[in-house]
Design a protein around this motif. Sequence first.
Motif, PDB file in Angstrom:
ATOM      1  N   LEU A  94       8.584  12.631  15.733  1.00  0.00           N
ATOM      2  CA  LEU A  94       7.292  12.615  15.075  1.00  0.00           C
ATOM      3  C   LEU A  94       6.230  13.112  16.049  1.00  0.00           C
ATOM      4  CD1 LEU A  94       5.726  11.793  12.513  1.00  0.00           C
ATOM      5  CD2 LEU A  94       5.557   9.488  13.477  1.00  0.00           C
ATOM      6  N   SER A  95       5.528  14.159  15.675  1.00  0.00           N
ATOM      7  CA  SER A  95       4.509  14.757  16.533  1.00  0.00           C
ATOM      8  C   SER A  95       3.104  14.302  16.133  1.00  0.00           C
ATOM      9  CB  SER A  95       4.604  16.281  16.454  1.00  0.00           C
ATOM     10  OG  SER A  95       3.557  16.891  17.151  1.00  0.00           O
ATOM     11  N   ASP A  96       2.873  14.164  14.837  1.00  0.00           N
ATOM     12  CA  ASP A  96       1.561  13.740  14.362  1.00  0.00           C
ATOM     13  C   ASP A  96       1.663  13.424  12.877  1.00  0.00           C
ATOM     14  OD1 ASP A  96      -1.100  13.090  14.535  1.00  0.00           O
ATOM     15  OD2 ASP A  96      -1.831  15.155  14.630  1.00  0.00           O
ATOM     16  N   TYR A  97       0.732  12.611  12.412  1.00  0.00           N
ATOM     17  CA  TYR A  97       0.588  12.426  10.972  1.00  0.00           C
ATOM     18  C   TYR A  97      -0.844  12.025  10.659  1.00  0.00           C
ATOM     19  CZ  TYR A  97       1.339   7.322  11.596  1.00  0.00           C
ATOM     20  OH  TYR A  97       1.262   6.023  11.988  1.00  0.00           O
ATOM     21  N   GLN A  98      -1.329  12.557   9.558  1.00  0.00           N
ATOM     22  CA  GLN A  98      -2.695  12.341   9.115  1.00  0.00           C
ATOM     23  C   GLN A  98      -2.678  11.988   7.628  1.00  0.00           C
ATOM     24  OE1 GLN A  98      -5.307  12.606  11.294  1.00  0.00           O
ATOM     25  NE2 GLN A  98      -3.864  13.140  12.907  1.00  0.00           N
ATOM     26  N   LEU A  99      -3.666  11.223   7.191  1.00  0.00           N
ATOM     27  CA  LEU A  99      -3.789  10.936   5.777  1.00  0.00           C
ATOM     28  C   LEU A  99      -3.972  12.233   5.006  1.00  0.00           C
ATOM     29  CD1 LEU A  99      -6.231   7.897   5.699  1.00  0.00           C
ATOM     30  CD2 LEU A  99      -3.835   7.914   4.997  1.00  0.00           C
ATOM     31  N   GLU A 155       0.844  -1.177   0.000  1.00  0.00           N
ATOM     32  CA  GLU A 155       0.000   0.000   0.000  1.00  0.00           C
ATOM     33  C   GLU A 155       0.887   1.237   0.000  1.00  0.00           C
ATOM     34  OE1 GLU A 155      -2.817   1.480   3.454  1.00  0.00           O
ATOM     35  OE2 GLU A 155      -3.449  -0.478   2.689  1.00  0.00           O
ATOM     36  N   GLU A 156       0.563   2.187  -0.852  1.00  0.00           N
ATOM     37  CA  GLU A 156       1.280   3.459  -0.876  1.00  0.00           C
ATOM     38  C   GLU A 156       0.322   4.540  -0.409  1.00  0.00           C
ATOM     39  OE1 GLU A 156       3.373   6.170  -4.230  1.00  0.00           O
ATOM     40  OE2 GLU A 156       3.924   4.056  -4.206  1.00  0.00           O
ATOM     41  N   VAL A 157       0.720   5.266   0.639  1.00  0.00           N
ATOM     42  CA  VAL A 157      -0.165   6.240   1.267  1.00  0.00           C
ATOM     43  C   VAL A 157       0.578   7.561   1.438  1.00  0.00           C
ATOM     44  CG1 VAL A 157      -1.655   6.696   3.250  1.00  0.00           C
ATOM     45  CG2 VAL A 157      -1.248   4.340   2.537  1.00  0.00           C
ATOM     46  N   GLU A 158      -0.150   8.648   1.254  1.00  0.00           N
ATOM     47  CA  GLU A 158       0.431   9.970   1.426  1.00  0.00           C
ATOM     48  C   GLU A 158      -0.114  10.589   2.717  1.00  0.00           C
ATOM     49  OE1 GLU A 158       1.793  12.602  -2.142  1.00  0.00           O
ATOM     50  OE2 GLU A 158      -0.267  13.108  -1.632  1.00  0.00           O
ATOM     51  N   TYR A 159       0.790  11.181   3.505  1.00  0.00           N
ATOM     52  CA  TYR A 159       0.441  11.748   4.797  1.00  0.00           C
ATOM     53  C   TYR A 159       0.913  13.198   4.898  1.00  0.00           C
ATOM     54  CZ  TYR A 159       0.111   6.831   6.257  1.00  0.00           C
ATOM     55  OH  TYR A 159      -0.212   5.505   6.370  1.00  0.00           O
ATOM     56  N   ILE A 160       0.246  13.938   5.764  1.00  0.00           N
ATOM     57  CA  ILE A 160       0.740  15.224   6.229  1.00  0.00           C
ATOM     58  C   ILE A 160       1.391  14.917   7.579  1.00  0.00           C
ATOM     59  CG2 ILE A 160       0.180  17.576   6.938  1.00  0.00           C
ATOM     60  CD1 ILE A 160      -0.413  17.002   3.956  1.00  0.00           C
ATOM     61  N   VAL A 161       2.692  15.161   7.676  1.00  0.00           N
ATOM     62  CA  VAL A 161       3.474  14.765   8.845  1.00  0.00           C
ATOM     63  C   VAL A 161       3.983  16.011   9.557  1.00  0.00           C
ATOM     64  CG1 VAL A 161       5.583  13.601   9.569  1.00  0.00           C
ATOM     65  CG2 VAL A 161       4.178  12.592   7.783  1.00  0.00           C
ATOM     66  N   GLU A 162       3.854  16.001  10.889  1.00  0.00           N
ATOM     67  CA  GLU A 162       4.398  17.087  11.702  1.00  0.00           C
ATOM     68  C   GLU A 162       5.559  16.559  12.524  1.00  0.00           C
ATOM     69  OE1 GLU A 162       1.389  19.094  13.967  1.00  0.00           O
ATOM     70  OE2 GLU A 162       0.081  19.261  12.219  1.00  0.00           O
ATOM     71  N   MET A 163       6.670  17.280  12.469  1.00  0.00           N
ATOM     72  CA  MET A 163       7.877  16.923  13.203  1.00  0.00           C
ATOM     73  C   MET A 163       8.252  18.083  14.128  1.00  0.00           C
ATOM     74  SD  MET A 163       9.021  13.969  11.807  1.00  0.00           S
ATOM     75  CE  MET A 163      10.777  13.931  12.088  1.00  0.00           C
ATOM     76  N   LEU A 164       8.789  17.725  15.306  1.00  0.00           N
ATOM     77  CA  LEU A 164       9.291  18.727  16.243  1.00  0.00           C
ATOM     78  C   LEU A 164      10.742  18.416  16.572  1.00  0.00           C
ATOM     79  CD1 LEU A 164       6.338  19.003  18.803  1.00  0.00           C
ATOM     80  CD2 LEU A 164       6.953  20.627  17.017  1.00  0.00           C
ATOM     81  N   HIS A 165      11.543  19.462  16.685  1.00  0.00           N
ATOM     82  CA  HIS A 165      12.948  19.290  17.069  1.00  0.00           C
ATOM     83  C   HIS A 165      13.035  19.476  18.580  1.00  0.00           C
ATOM     84  CE1 HIS A 165      17.337  20.114  17.057  1.00  0.00           C
ATOM     85  NE2 HIS A 165      17.274  19.146  16.166  1.00  0.00           N
ATOM     86  N   ILE A 166      13.190  18.350  19.297  1.00  0.00           N
ATOM     87  CA  ILE A 166      13.202  18.336  20.754  1.00  0.00           C
ATOM     88  C   ILE A 166      14.424  17.567  21.222  1.00  0.00           C
ATOM     89  CG2 ILE A 166      11.974  17.562  22.827  1.00  0.00           C
ATOM     90  CD1 ILE A 166       9.385  17.713  21.194  1.00  0.00           C
ATOM     91  N   LYS A 167      15.091  18.085  22.246  1.00  0.00           N
ATOM     92  CA  LYS A 167      16.257  17.410  22.823  1.00  0.00           C
ATOM     93  C   LYS A 167      17.298  17.084  21.750  1.00  0.00           C
ATOM     94  CE  LYS A 167      13.312  15.227  26.219  1.00  0.00           C
ATOM     95  NZ  LYS A 167      12.700  13.969  26.613  1.00  0.00           N
TER      96      LYS A 167
END
Length: 161
Positions: A151-156, A134-146
């Motif tokens: 990875l902070s969140d991801y949605q279709l 399966e190939e799926v596209e996501y909107i991904v949120e990343m945070l620079h911590i420590k």
Amino acid sequence: MKKIVVLFFFVVLLIGHENFIFASYESQEVSEEEIQQHLQEIFDERIDVWNDFMVGKYSSLEAIRRDLEDYTTEPLLAIDISTYESIMNHPSSYEIIKEVNVMHCETIKANGTKGTYLVRIFWGIQSYDEFTYEEVEYIVEMLHIKNKWMLSDYQLNIEPL
């Protein structure tokens, strides 16, 4: 002669100071390729946790949380723990993820500590009786911590591929 030497050292000091200042403010932006590599590592770890959970290698939610905290942050961490808790309380059959490949990463919005990306992921999933891709596209949120990207969140992505 002393005036020339003092003037020379002053100019060298001024040039050195300016170079130091400008070097201090160099862009801290990370490239899409670097984010793609971070995401690949994160998703590899996440499927290891998932697969280990599916075969009974975890005995507590706290152990799962400890492993996920190295790569995942809120709000996704709470969602993940809730999902694992639900599966523990209501067992059923779930798929094993055999492979995950981050195929493409495109910056939507980014600053030094937060980024939103359009990411295409190729999944290889083993169900009870078949293996599917399966190939799926996501909107991904990343945070620079420590000092690392998490990875902070991801949605279709609801837009077509």
